[in-house]
Every structure is written in structure tokens, then in C-alpha cells.
Design a protein around this motif. Structure first.
Motif, PDB file in Angstrom:
ATOM      1  N   UNK A  11      -9.368   2.599  -9.819  1.00  0.00           N
ATOM      2  CA  UNK A  11     -10.766   2.873  -8.879  1.00  0.00           C
ATOM      3  C   UNK A  11     -10.337   3.356  -7.683  1.00  0.00           C
ATOM      4  N   UNK A  12      -9.171   2.838  -7.191  1.00  0.00           N
ATOM      5  CA  UNK A  12      -9.013   3.201  -5.767  1.00  0.00           C
ATOM      6  C   UNK A  12      -8.169   4.706  -5.747  1.00  0.00           C
ATOM      7  N   UNK A  13      -7.473   4.887  -6.839  1.00  0.00           N
ATOM      8  CA  UNK A  13      -6.706   6.055  -6.687  1.00  0.00           C
ATOM      9  C   UNK A  13      -7.356   7.540  -7.449  1.00  0.00           C
ATOM     10  N   UNK A  14      -8.701   7.098  -8.169  1.00  0.00           N
ATOM     11  CA  UNK A  14      -9.225   7.987  -9.000  1.00  0.00           C
ATOM     12  C   UNK A  14      -9.437   9.554  -8.119  1.00  0.00           C
ATOM     13  N   UNK A  15      -9.852   9.461  -6.878  1.00  0.00           N
ATOM     14  CA  UNK A  15     -10.226  10.565  -6.100  1.00  0.00           C
ATOM     15  C   UNK A  15      -9.029  11.308  -6.068  1.00  0.00           C
ATOM     16  N   UNK A  16      -7.990  10.857  -5.922  1.00  0.00           N
ATOM     17  CA  UNK A  16      -6.823  11.695  -5.499  1.00  0.00           C
ATOM     18  C   UNK A  16      -5.902  12.349  -6.630  1.00  0.00           C
ATOM     19  N   UNK A  17      -6.425  11.760  -7.933  1.00  0.00           N
ATOM     20  CA  UNK A  17      -5.648  12.190  -9.228  1.00  0.00           C
ATOM     21  C   UNK A  17      -6.132  13.662  -9.339  1.00  0.00           C
ATOM     22  N   UNK A  18      -5.055  14.315 -10.189  1.00  0.00           N
ATOM     23  CA  UNK A  18      -5.426  15.667 -10.710  1.00  0.00           C
ATOM     24  C   UNK A  18      -6.750  15.507 -11.551  1.00  0.00           C
ATOM     25  N   UNK A  19      -7.349  16.751 -11.739  1.00  0.00           N
ATOM     26  CA  UNK A  19      -8.671  16.553 -12.622  1.00  0.00           C
ATOM     27  C   UNK A  19      -8.426  16.194 -13.955  1.00  0.00           C
ATOM     28  N   UNK A 193      -5.482   4.085   3.341  1.00  0.00           N
ATOM     29  CA  UNK A 193      -5.207   5.356   2.784  1.00  0.00           C
ATOM     30  C   UNK A 193      -3.805   5.902   2.800  1.00  0.00           C
ATOM     31  N   UNK A 194      -2.809   5.313   3.496  1.00  0.00           N
ATOM     32  CA  UNK A 194      -1.679   5.932   3.578  1.00  0.00           C
ATOM     33  C   UNK A 194      -1.276   7.289   4.155  1.00  0.00           C
ATOM     34  N   UNK A 195      -2.421   7.707   4.632  1.00  0.00           N
ATOM     35  CA  UNK A 195      -2.334   8.842   5.490  1.00  0.00           C
ATOM     36  C   UNK A 195      -2.691   8.602   6.986  1.00  0.00           C
ATOM     37  N   UNK A 196      -2.559   7.603   7.636  1.00  0.00           N
ATOM     38  CA  UNK A 196      -2.685   7.699   9.015  1.00  0.00           C
ATOM     39  C   UNK A 196      -1.284   8.122   9.774  1.00  0.00           C
ATOM     40  N   UNK A 222       1.216   7.969  -1.449  1.00  0.00           N
ATOM     41  CA  UNK A 222       0.746   8.495  -0.346  1.00  0.00           C
ATOM     42  C   UNK A 222       1.922   8.799   0.672  1.00  0.00           C
ATOM     43  N   UNK A 223       1.847   9.434   1.642  1.00  0.00           N
ATOM     44  CA  UNK A 223       2.740   9.979   2.554  1.00  0.00           C
ATOM     45  C   UNK A 223       3.555   8.602   3.409  1.00  0.00           C
TER      46      UNK A 223
END
Length: 305
Positions: A11-19, A193-196, A222-223
Motif C-alpha cells: 500500500x505504501x510503495x505502490x505509487x513508486x513501483x514501475x507500472x 518519504x525518504x526524500x527529505x 528511497x534516497x
């Protein structure tokens, strides 16, 4: 095989995955019980992709193959059913919804996020971090926004048991103090997000000086996770009015509290002494307890003798 908590991670990582991987994740989330019974061919067909993609999906999430993935999904859905939790909890709040509905949505979302976080926490990583914190000369915590609140709470707890710990709310101060760390010290950065950018910079600076760097984030690729030596992941459950970053606080506190208690175990006698000393220091600022009715009755009987 990784710890359970896969559905929360999806649920959390869904938007970041390849299509292509998103389609696999969506099918698992739509029907996890069915996935636990399905063959790899079944899942690939439902997702409109290939078995090779499903296999790649498994490896991305730390499973050696589809068999391990199915076991993880079956275990998690079975535990949810036993706890009478719905896999797709209601997360929507309308403008006219009554307070009892709000309470149910919020309590359900937070409970699920905590359960998902507990299911996926890396206990070996927690053990390593707790051992390092217990013996460190300096521990630096840094986070911004809601993550900063979690960092500040952790610093308060560690200070209470005589761990030399600081929470730096200002990025420049955090960077300059990260530069003063040395091998044996610990730097913990928090970002849902791991992107701050600022948190990433602080951990990178601490790593340059040999400190153990720890990332607490919902995104293990994440970075921030890449900049850290140890990664501890959290899960979130969004609801109306509470986006992911605002929903991560309870999960972050769970991970940090686990570290704190593990540190207290390792410094048991020192911790007990610190509790006694600090409690005594503020005792005069507490109002005396009101005597109970039974206590007053006994006092009256004694005075009447």
C-alpha cells in the motif's frame, strides 16, 4: 524470507513501483486471500503481465520466489482474519459523518499501520541499533515536520536514561553536529518519504565521519535508505484529512520505542537509577494524591480512638 507486513508495504510503495509491478501489487491488494491460493500463472494473468514479472516482483520485495510470497500473503491474511480486521478497512471520512465513524476509521487505520509495521520490522537491525546506542558517546536524531516530533520524543526518552542524545530541529545545526560525530556514535534520520533532502544530507555527513547511520522510513529503496547503513521501515494507513506523512507518526514511534526499550534493557541498572533520580527531582512539582474514601474513613476511625 523477510518478515511479514507485505500488504502494508505494498500500500505504501505502490505509487513508486514501475507500472508492471504496480499491476501485480494491485491484484494482491484487491484479493489477498485469492493470491494466497493462486498459481504464479493465475496472478500473472490477473495482472496482465508475465510470470517473469511476477518473479521480479517477488525479488524486489525480498522473496526468493513466488512460493515464499504466497506464504507471506497467506500468513498475513490469516492473522488479519483472526484479529477480525478487514483487509480493506474504511479510510474515508465525509463532511457529515458522526464522531463514532471518525473514531472507528482513525483507530482502525492506526491499529493496522502499527500491526503492519510490527510485522515488517527487522529485529536484527533493531538489535544492532540498540547495542550501538547503548554504548555511543553521542546520538543525534533528525527529522522535520511530523518526523521531527517523533525524533524529539525519542531524544527525550533516551536523555531520561542517561544516553547522550540530541534532537536538532534546525538543519544547519544538525549538519554541523553530524560533522562532529565519530566511529561508535549513532545518527538516526526520520523521513516517511525518504526524500527529505535535509535529512539525507545529515545522514550522509554522519556517515563520512564513521558514525552508524540509521534511516526510519516507509520506503526501503528511497534516497534516505540508500544513504543509511541500517534501514528500519514503517507502514502507514492514509485516511481522509490524514495524508501518509501525517499518518506515519504512530508507526515511527513504535520503531523508536522498540529501540528505546531495547537500550533500557542493555543499561538496566543505570536506567533504574536514572528513573529514581529524575522522578525524585520533579516530585515536588506534583500535587499530592487525593485520599480515597476508604482511606479517609480509616483516618477518621483512627483519630476517633
Amino acid at each position: 524470507m523477510p518478515e511479514s507486513g507485505l500488504l502494508g508495504r505494498l500500500r505504501t510503495e505502490l505509487p513508486t513501483l514501475p507500472v508492471a509491478l504496480q499491476r501485480v501489487a494491485e491484484q494482491i491488494l484487491i484479493a489477498p486471500e485469492e493470491t494466497a491460493r493462486a498459481t504464479i500463472i493465475d496472478l500473472a494473468e490477473r495482472a496482465g503481465t508475465s510470470t517473469a514479472t511476477v518473479t521480479r516482483f517477488c525479488r524486489v520485495f525480498g522473496y526468493r520466489g513466488y512460493a515464499e510470497l504466497r506464504v507471506a500473503v497467506a500468513t498475513e491474511t490469516g492473522r488479519a482474519a483472526q484479529a477480525r480486521w478487514d483487509t480493506d478497512i474504511d479510510r474515508e471520512i465525509g463532511p457529515e459523518d458522526p464522531l463514532d465513524h471518525l473514531l472507528g476509521v482513525i483507530a482502525g487505520a492506526d491499529s493496522r499501520a502499527i500491526q503492519d509495521t510490527a510485522g515488517q520490522v527487522d529485529l536484527h537491525a533493531v538489535d544492532r541499533v540498540a547495542s550501538a546506542v547503548a554504548t555511543a558517546q553521542r546520538v543525534e536524531l533528525f527529522g522535520l515536520g511530523s518526523s521531527g516530533n517523533a525524533a524529539r520524543e525519542m531524544a527525550f526518552r533516551l536523555e531520561r536514561i542517561r544516553i547522550p542524545c540530541w534532537h536538532r530541529p534546525d538543519p544547519h545545526t544538525a549538519l554541523t553536529n553530524a560533522a562532529l560525530l565519530a566511529p561508535g556514535d549513532v545518527a538516526i534520520g526520520l523521513s516517511h518519504s525518504g526524500r527529505t533532502r535535509e535529512v539525507i544530507e545529515v545522514l550522509a555527513e554522519a556517515a563520512d565521519h564513521g558514525a552508524l547511520t540509521v534511516a526510519v522510513t516507509s520506503f526501503p529503496r528511497s534516497p534516505l535508505a540508500e544513504a543509511a547503513e541500517v534501514v528500519l521501515t514503517t507502514a502507514v494507513q492514509e485516511t481522509t484529512f490524514r495524508v501518509a506523512a501525517l499518518s506515519a507518526l504512530h508507526s515511527q514511534l513504535l520503531v523508536l520505542d522498540l529501540i528505546y526499550v531495547a537500550v533500557a534493557q542493555r543499561t538496566h541498572q543505570r536506567t533504574l537509577e536514572a528513573f529514581e533520580v529524575t522522578a525524585r527531582a520533579v516530585d515536588a512539582h506534583r500535587l499530592p494524591e487525593e485520599p480515597t474514601r476508604a482511606t479517609r474513613r480509616r483516618a477518621n476511625l483512627t483519630e476517633g480512638r
